[in-house]
Write a protein that holds these residues in place. Structure first.
Motif, PDB file in Angstrom:
ATOM      1  N   THR A 173      50.890  30.185   3.127  1.00 37.14           N
ATOM      2  CA  THR A 173      51.291  29.533   1.871  1.00 37.14           C
ATOM      3  C   THR A 173      52.465  30.231   1.196  1.00 37.14           C
ATOM      4  OG1 THR A 173      48.954  29.006   1.584  1.00 37.14           O
ATOM      5  CG2 THR A 173      50.381  28.649  -0.325  1.00 37.14           C
ATOM      6  N   TYR A 174      52.396  31.573   1.133  1.00 40.83           N
ATOM      7  CA  TYR A 174      53.420  32.308   0.366  1.00 40.83           C
ATOM      8  C   TYR A 174      54.353  33.106   1.273  1.00 40.83           C
ATOM      9  CZ  TYR A 174      49.684  31.435  -3.041  1.00 40.83           C
ATOM     10  OH  TYR A 174      48.708  30.853  -3.807  1.00 40.83           O
ATOM     11  N   LYS A 175      54.140  32.984   2.585  1.00 44.66           N
ATOM     12  CA  LYS A 175      54.969  33.704   3.580  1.00 44.66           C
ATOM     13  C   LYS A 175      54.816  35.223   3.468  1.00 44.66           C
ATOM     14  CE  LYS A 175      56.186  29.671   4.736  1.00 44.66           C
ATOM     15  NZ  LYS A 175      55.046  29.075   5.397  1.00 44.66           N
ATOM     16  N   LEU A 176      53.685  35.671   2.938  1.00 43.21           N
ATOM     17  CA  LEU A 176      53.445  37.118   2.853  1.00 43.21           C
ATOM     18  C   LEU A 176      53.427  37.700   4.278  1.00 43.21           C
ATOM     19  CD1 LEU A 176      52.672  38.844   0.247  1.00 43.21           C
ATOM     20  CD2 LEU A 176      50.398  38.955   1.253  1.00 43.21           C
ATOM     21  N   PRO A 177      54.157  38.789   4.530  1.00 40.56           N
ATOM     22  CA  PRO A 177      54.125  39.395   5.866  1.00 40.56           C
ATOM     23  C   PRO A 177      52.812  40.144   6.084  1.00 40.56           C
ATOM     24  CG  PRO A 177      55.648  40.585   4.446  1.00 40.56           C
ATOM     25  CD  PRO A 177      55.048  39.506   3.609  1.00 40.56           C
ATOM     26  N   ILE A 178      52.012  39.650   6.972  1.00 40.61           N
ATOM     27  CA  ILE A 178      50.679  40.242   7.184  1.00 40.61           C
ATOM     28  C   ILE A 178      50.464  40.544   8.665  1.00 40.61           C
ATOM     29  CG2 ILE A 178      49.681  38.972   5.236  1.00 40.61           C
ATOM     30  CD1 ILE A 178      48.465  37.916   8.570  1.00 40.61           C
ATOM     31  N   VAL A 179      49.502  41.389   8.924  1.00 39.26           N
ATOM     32  CA  VAL A 179      48.986  41.550  10.271  1.00 39.26           C
ATOM     33  C   VAL A 179      47.495  41.868  10.115  1.00 39.26           C
ATOM     34  CG1 VAL A 179      49.554  44.008  10.491  1.00 39.26           C
ATOM     35  CG2 VAL A 179      49.527  42.610  12.522  1.00 39.26           C
ATOM     36  N   ILE A 180      46.703  41.423  11.093  1.00 42.62           N
ATOM     37  CA  ILE A 180      45.248  41.666  11.038  1.00 42.62           C
ATOM     38  C   ILE A 180      44.819  42.273  12.368  1.00 42.62           C
ATOM     39  CG2 ILE A 180      42.948  40.570  10.889  1.00 42.62           C
ATOM     40  CD1 ILE A 180      44.141  38.348   9.236  1.00 42.62           C
TER      41      ILE A 180
END
Ligand code: NAD
Ligand code: TYD
Length: 349
Positions: A173-180
């Motif tokens: 939605t917000y293009k937050l750079p994430i990794v899991i």
């Protein structure tokens, strides 16, 4: 200079991650945010507490205003989020505590990162640490891959699965750079003795019964905690934004077999006759909804990022036993007080 917030750094896995980052990257500023619940312990970090690049902050991730202010004050560029309620048995007696910390706490951190980074996402990363338990329970065959559908079965895994969904929703939605990353069962120094292996080490030492749920046939895939910390470092620096990586030990054990091996190692270390500690094994009422088997396919992280476990299991287990036997003060401190109440409630029948 990189400013990195590590949450839950006083806990079992967190202290190994904090130590690795503080020692390996003197040019980074490492901030360890931890509420110091029953599972958090600053004694775990005595060896690095005086380092210049390390700051401890006591605080609660469920407090949105506090978290927002912290991001405004420190302008973190990276987040490695480990803070959580982590014990399945406690989630069965108090699910809401898991919703609060694991779901709401994670969303508070996502919101704070999103507004602090204000769409300037260059060199930013929100790294969420999760568990293989979100995938549910396996039968005799098969492994969890990154494509396995979520099917959490306990309040703990439901809360972790929910937090993973929020992290991916913020990326979408917000293009937050994430990794899991989703890791299998960890073992090693500094684990709170509510979990199977340190609980049994403590009980063997004190000649107390070893409570094995059901028939002891449930299977877990065990990884040495320092290898998990190494994987977290690899993913933080080399993982592709938006991706998920499974981490595992390629090391499946039935509970009864791992406890027998532990008994044999402890007999040698404590100079007890062979087979003595096995006499302590006691089968008790099964855990409600007990997942049968977890096992990870870790080929993605191996192929893409070159990570594999470094320790053979027997070597890791021996190192773990040695640590508990030479850190008797640590063990005595964490098992006094509240632990006694927890233990008698959990194992009363
Ligand atoms: P742990 O219970 O040992 O430590 C959790 C830490 O979080 C503690 O230091 C605690 O004080 C802190 N914390 C709890 N609530 C907090 C709050 N509201 N605000 C701030 N801090 C808070 O857990 P662990 O075993 O080290 O697990 C760390 C992470 O890794 C968790 O997210 C867990 O789901 C995940 N994980 C654990 C394993 C495992 O085998 N232990 C395996 C895979 C993934
Ligand atoms: P645990 O360490 O709680 O990790 P998880 O439930 O997250 O896998 O438990 C590991 C396994 O050991 C699990 O199958 C439950 C079992 N177990 C026992 O048999 N007796 C115990 O007292 C505990 C704590 C766990």
């Amino acid at each position: 200079m990189k400013r990195i917030l590590i949450t839950g750094g006083a806990g079992f896995i967190g202290n190994h991650v904090v130590r690795l980052f503080v020692n390996k990257f003197p040019e980074y500023e490492i901030y360890n945010l931890d509420q110091l619940t029953y599972a958090g312990n600053l004694e775990n970090l005595k060896d690095i507490e005086g380092k210049e690049n390390y700051t401890f902050i006591k605080g609660d991730i469920t407090n949105a205003q506090f978290i927002d202010e912290l991001f405004i004050k420190y302008q973190f560029e990276g987040v490695i989020h480990l803070a959580a309620e982590s014990h399945v048995d406690r989630s069965i007696s108090d699910p809401l505590a898991f919703v609060n910390t694991n779901v709401i706490g994670t969303v508070n951190l996502l919101n704070a990162a999103k507004s602090c980074w204000a769409n300037d996402y260059s060199n930013k990363l929100f790294y969420h640490i999760s568990t293989d338990e979100v995938y549910g329970s396996l039968g005799e065959e098969g492994l969890f891959t990154e494509e396995t559908s979520y099917d959490p079965q306990s309040p703990y895994s439901a809360s972790k699965g929910s937090s993973d969904h929020f992290v991916r929703a913020y990326a979408n939605t917000y293009k937050l750079p994430i990794v899991i990353s989703n890791c299998s069962n960890n073992y090693g120094p500094n684990q709170f003795p509510e979990k199977l292996l340190p609980l049994c080490i403590n009980n063997i030492k004190n000649n107390k019964p070893l409570p094995i749920y059901g028939k002891g046939e449930n299977i877990r895939d065990w990884l040495y905690v320092v290898d998990h910390a190494r994987a977290i470092n690899t993913i933080f620096h080399q993982g592709r934004a938006g991706e998920t990586y499974n981490i595992g030990g390629i090391n499946e054990w039935k509970n009864i077999d791992i406890v027998k091996l532990l008994c044999d190692i402890m007999d040698k270390k404590l100079n007890r006759p062979e087979g003595k500690s096995r006499e302590l094994i006691t089968f008790v009422k099964d855990r409600a909804g007990h997942d049968m088997r977890y096992a990870i396919d870790a080929s993605k992280i191996e192929k893409e990022l070159g990570w594999t476990p470094s320790l053979q299991f027997e070597e890791g287990l021996e190192k773990t036993v040695d640590w508990y036997l030479s850190n008797t003060n640590w063990l005595e401190n964490v098992t006094s007080g509240d632990y006694q109440n927890y233990y008698s409630n959990q194992y009363q029948s």
